[in-house]
Scaffold this active site. Structure first.
Site, mmCIF file in Angstrom:
data_model
loop_
_atom_site.group_PDB
_atom_site.id
_atom_site.type_symbol
_atom_site.label_atom_id
_atom_site.label_comp_id
_atom_site.label_asym_id
_atom_site.label_seq_id
_atom_site.Cartn_x
_atom_site.Cartn_y
_atom_site.Cartn_z
ATOM 1 N N ASP A 21 19.936 70.295 48.633
ATOM 2 C CA ASP A 21 18.758 69.910 47.858
ATOM 3 C C ASP A 21 18.655 70.838 46.647
ATOM 4 O O ASP A 21 18.772 72.055 46.790
ATOM 5 C CB ASP A 21 17.522 70.048 48.762
ATOM 6 C CG ASP A 21 16.228 69.734 48.046
ATOM 7 O OD1 ASP A 21 16.278 69.098 46.970
ATOM 8 O OD2 ASP A 21 15.164 70.123 48.564
ATOM 9 N N ASN A 23 16.038 70.223 44.142
ATOM 10 C CA ASN A 23 14.713 70.178 43.514
ATOM 11 C C ASN A 23 13.571 70.326 44.522
ATOM 12 O O ASN A 23 12.464 69.859 44.293
ATOM 13 C CB ASN A 23 14.543 68.876 42.708
ATOM 14 C CG ASN A 23 14.660 67.652 43.607
ATOM 15 O OD1 ASN A 23 15.050 67.775 44.770
ATOM 16 N ND2 ASN A 23 14.320 66.492 43.095
ATOM 17 N N ASP A 25 12.645 68.970 47.291
ATOM 18 C CA ASP A 25 11.875 67.890 47.919
ATOM 19 C C ASP A 25 12.353 67.646 49.353
ATOM 20 O O ASP A 25 11.954 66.668 49.991
ATOM 21 C CB ASP A 25 11.949 66.586 47.094
ATOM 22 C CG ASP A 25 13.367 66.032 47.000
ATOM 23 O OD1 ASP A 25 14.307 66.693 47.512
ATOM 24 O OD2 ASP A 25 13.544 64.942 46.434
ATOM 25 N N ASP A 29 20.641 66.031 46.990
ATOM 26 C CA ASP A 29 20.711 65.211 45.778
ATOM 27 C C ASP A 29 22.004 65.469 45.006
ATOM 28 O O ASP A 29 22.792 66.351 45.367
ATOM 29 C CB ASP A 29 19.475 65.461 44.895
ATOM 30 C CG ASP A 29 19.185 66.948 44.754
ATOM 31 O OD1 ASP A 29 20.138 67.709 44.517
ATOM 32 O OD2 ASP A 29 18.015 67.358 44.920
ATOM 33 N N ASP A 98 30.727 54.560 48.619
ATOM 34 C CA ASP A 98 30.570 53.665 49.752
ATOM 35 C C ASP A 98 30.263 52.284 49.195
ATOM 36 O O ASP A 98 29.430 52.141 48.294
ATOM 37 C CB ASP A 98 29.386 54.144 50.610
ATOM 38 C CG ASP A 98 29.736 54.165 52.076
ATOM 39 O OD1 ASP A 98 30.025 53.094 52.617
ATOM 40 O OD2 ASP A 98 29.709 55.263 52.666
ATOM 41 N N ASP A 193 32.221 49.563 53.929
ATOM 42 C CA ASP A 193 31.414 49.570 55.150
ATOM 43 C C ASP A 193 31.672 48.315 56.001
ATOM 44 O O ASP A 193 31.685 47.192 55.453
ATOM 45 C CB ASP A 193 29.947 49.594 54.701
ATOM 46 C CG ASP A 193 28.970 49.871 55.819
ATOM 47 O OD1 ASP A 193 29.021 50.972 56.383
ATOM 48 O OD2 ASP A 193 28.148 48.987 56.119
ATOM 49 N N GLU A 247 36.111 50.436 56.752
ATOM 50 C CA GLU A 247 35.589 50.757 58.081
ATOM 51 C C GLU A 247 35.727 49.479 58.909
ATOM 52 O O GLU A 247 35.127 48.454 58.581
ATOM 53 C CB GLU A 247 34.121 51.174 58.006
ATOM 54 C CG GLU A 247 33.617 51.627 59.366
ATOM 55 C CD GLU A 247 32.097 51.564 59.503
ATOM 56 O OE1 GLU A 247 31.557 52.309 60.322
ATOM 57 O OE2 GLU A 247 31.460 50.754 58.807
ATOM 58 N N HIS A 319 29.275 60.413 59.399
ATOM 59 C CA HIS A 319 27.818 60.425 59.513
ATOM 60 C C HIS A 319 27.299 59.565 60.671
ATOM 61 O O HIS A 319 26.102 59.526 60.914
ATOM 62 C CB HIS A 319 27.221 59.921 58.192
ATOM 63 C CG HIS A 319 27.618 58.501 57.926
ATOM 64 N ND1 HIS A 319 28.919 58.136 57.625
ATOM 65 C CD2 HIS A 319 26.926 57.346 57.959
ATOM 66 C CE1 HIS A 319 28.996 56.836 57.493
ATOM 67 N NE2 HIS A 319 27.798 56.320 57.690
ATOM 68 N N ASP A 320 28.195 58.841 61.341
ATOM 69 C CA ASP A 320 27.784 58.006 62.473
ATOM 70 C C ASP A 320 28.182 58.608 63.817
ATOM 71 O O ASP A 320 27.791 58.091 64.856
ATOM 72 C CB ASP A 320 28.453 56.627 62.397
ATOM 73 C CG ASP A 320 27.954 55.791 61.232
ATOM 74 O OD1 ASP A 320 26.795 55.986 60.816
ATOM 75 O OD2 ASP A 320 28.728 54.950 60.747
HETATM 76 C C1 NOJ Z 1 28.406 51.601 59.129
HETATM 77 C C2 NOJ Z 1 27.787 52.787 58.491
HETATM 78 O O1 NOJ Z 1 28.679 53.858 58.559
HETATM 79 C C3 NOJ Z 1 26.493 53.047 59.217
HETATM 80 O O2 NOJ Z 1 25.921 54.275 58.885
HETATM 81 C C4 NOJ Z 1 25.568 51.902 58.934
HETATM 82 O O3 NOJ Z 1 24.405 52.028 59.704
HETATM 83 C C5 NOJ Z 1 26.209 50.562 59.257
HETATM 84 N N1 NOJ Z 1 27.582 50.474 58.855
HETATM 85 C C6 NOJ Z 1 25.473 49.449 58.571
HETATM 86 O O4 NOJ Z 1 25.710 49.528 57.187
#
Ligand code: NOJ
Length: 543
Positions: A21, A23, A25, A29, A98, A193, A247, A319-320
């Site tokens: 971050d 700024n 908040d 960013d 992405d 994605d 993906e 991130h998943d």
């Molecule tokens: C895969 C993404 O990596 C995930 O974070 C997202 O929730 C789903 N696709 C839907 O876009």
């Protein structure tokens, strides 16, 4: 023949919300990323993948896009983005974005117009008078009634993420134009994605009922997809020096090759998920005890099956996914297991992807309180589980291990307030372990996890065998030893690991007696013929 740059470089994934971050908040960013470019340079990575930064109501943290050509205010402006891109390029780092085009946000003007019945946009999405029995990836039904249109629309994710209708030529043209817009600006490619679910079977037939993901037989790798991606390749991607990584959920190597085979190249590589199933059955919420063999098997399977026909991705986190050391490592051998896991994955054949924080061994936050989670999937699954009669305790156990927020807690830069991520309240709590696990501390220690990652990155640049050598398993059936050989020209590279917390004696190790390893995660340990817990050794041998 020279390898394409995206085979040689290492990708670093940034989840902008949680990176830095600038700024105050509480939200990461673009300027924060710019300020951290020296760190990216010091890592030696060659490509940045940015999770979505487009305008979004944030139902799914940016994976629900309301404007594909502009930047979400909390992340900055388009000018900030251009500055980031220019500065990365000046530093020799490429950038991929992405591309989320299975669905848009329900706040996207296309969807609003479609819901109004506007003739141009009417068929941009999947609408039906009656819903069918397809279910959503986030739990619950995949259909929601829209009172204006008086019809149901399909959403394979949240109800604020309506699926686009790829059978519509104009939708495909719009997607092509969006890609060109960013490529013309200078971006170097896309991570696409859930790309293998974009094409749905004609008339969206009723699903064979399943415990999870009912309907999948009608959208996973539907044959139409090859026409759609082929068009994008011919009309857009082939005109630029860029690459795409798709993906692809629930994909087999054979299906993967139908996209990435060197004679097809609808995509340059895909993320497969087999090895992410090492501690669960089919979907991550059906957890099972982790066994190393369940990680080794799918990794080897993909190395062997893709072979020379295509190109693999090498990843353990994103991130998943929960943090890999929490899933596959050992708390008593934290550093050793973190570095062993890195050795295991990044000496294989393919493009390495490192997820922010992985390089310092960040761990699951495992918050015990449901209110500390922000992720929509986590809350939906909790509700679904409770409806099915599962106790709060049981659901929390699953969430603490598997929630996506485990990977989304802010980057741990140092031991100051909020780990140096923000000077105000962070959007998601910082992992309380930041005083001991952070970049600064890693930087001051010669044998840190970070230092080890840097060594791997440097070695990949130095030795072509790591990029292009053939892969071969050794002692494949062994439950604790993970060993493989790479072969290239007159060289062989051996990667030998004890994937367990018990010492391991194996004749393979004796072969290397007296040889200096190229890399070793037990600094200073003298060869004694026995592999210590999570010990990893890499040897380079000339034939
Ligand atoms: C895969 C993404 O990596 C995930 O974070 C997202 O929730 C789903 N696709 C839907 O876009």
């Amino acid at each position: 023949m020279k390898s394409p740059w995206y085979h040689e470089r290492i990708v670093y994934q940034i989840y902008p919300r949680s990176f830095q971050d600038s700024n105050a908040d509480g939200i990461g960013d673009i300027r924060g990323i710019i300020n951290r470019i020296p760190y990216l340079i010091s890592l030696g990575i060659g490509i940045v993948w940015l999770s979505p930064i487009y305008v979004s109501p944030n139902d799914d943290n940016g994976y629900d896009i309301a404007d594909y050509r502009n930047i979400q205010k909390e992340f900055g402006t388009l000018d900030d983005f251009k500055e980031l891109l220019a500065k990365l390029h000046q530093s020799g780092i490429k950038l991929i974005m992405d591309l989320v085009v299975n669905h848009t946000s329900d706040e996207h003007p296309w969807f609003k117009a479609s819901a109004e019945g506007d003739p141009k946009y009417k068929d941009y999405y999947h609408w039906q008078k009656t819903k069918n029995n397809w279910s959503s990836f986030f739990g619950g039904e995949a259909w929601t009634y829209h009172p204006k249109r008086k019809e149901y629309y399909l959403h394979l994710f949240s109800k604020k993420q309506p699926d686009l209708n790829w059978d519509n030529n104009e939708v495909r043209e719009e997607v092509g134009a969006i890609c060109r817009y960013w490529l013309d600006m200078g971006v170097d490619g896309f991570r696409a994605d859930v790309i293998n679910i974009i094409a749905k079977a004609d008339n969206l037939p009723k699903a064979k009922p399943q415990i999870a993901l009912s309907g999948r037989e009608h959208y996973l790798n539907n044959p139409k997809i090859h026409r759609y991606l082929g068009e994008l390749r011919d009309e857009v991607f082939s005109k630029y020096d860029c690459f795409t990584v798709g993906e692809t959920v629930l994909i087999t190597p054979k299906q993967a090759l139908s996209y990435i085979d060197k004679d097809i190249r609808e995509l340059d590589m895909v993320f497969q998920f087999d090895h992410m199933g090492a501690d669960n059955y089919f979907v991550k919420w059906f957890m099972k005890k982790f066994r190393p063999i369940n990680l080794k098997k799918p990794l080897s399977k993909w190395q062997n099956a893709i072979g020379d026909r295509g190109w693999n991705t090498l990843y353990l986190e994103n991130h998943d996914q929960p943090r890999s050391v929490s899933r596959f490592g050992h708390p008593d051998y934290y550093e050793q297991s973190a570095t062993m896991l890195a050795t295991m994955i990044y000496f294989q054949k393919g493009t390495p992807f490192i997820y922010q924080g992985q390089e310092i061994g960040m761990l699951n936050a495992s918050f015990g309180n449901l209110d500390d989670y922000e992720d929509i999937e986590t809350h939906n699954i909790y509700k679904t589980g409770r409806k099915l009669g599962m106790s709060h305790k049981r659901m929390m156990k699953k969430i603490m291990m598997m929630s996506r927020d485990n990977a989304r807690t802010p980057m741990q830069w140092d031991d100051s307030v909020n780990a140096g991520f923000t000077s105000s309240e962070p959007w998601l709590k910082v992992n309380p372990n930041y005083k001991t696990i952070n970049v600064l501390k890693n930087q001051t220690q010669t044998n840190s996890i970070l230092a080890y990652y840097r060594k791997i990155i440097a070695l990949r640049k130095e030795h072509e065998i790591i990029i292009n050598g053939d892969y071969e398993d050794l002692y494949f059936k062994h439950k604790r030893l993970y060993a493989y050989r790479r072969t290239f020209k007159d060289e062989q590279l051996y990667v030998i690991m004890n994937f367990s917390s018990k010492p391991l004696r194996h004749s393979l190790v004796d072969e290397f007696k007296g040889l200096e390893p190229l890399l070793h995660n037990y600094p200073g340990k003298v060869f004694d013929g026995i592999l210590s817990p999570y010990e990893a050794l890499v040897y380079l041998v000339k034939k």
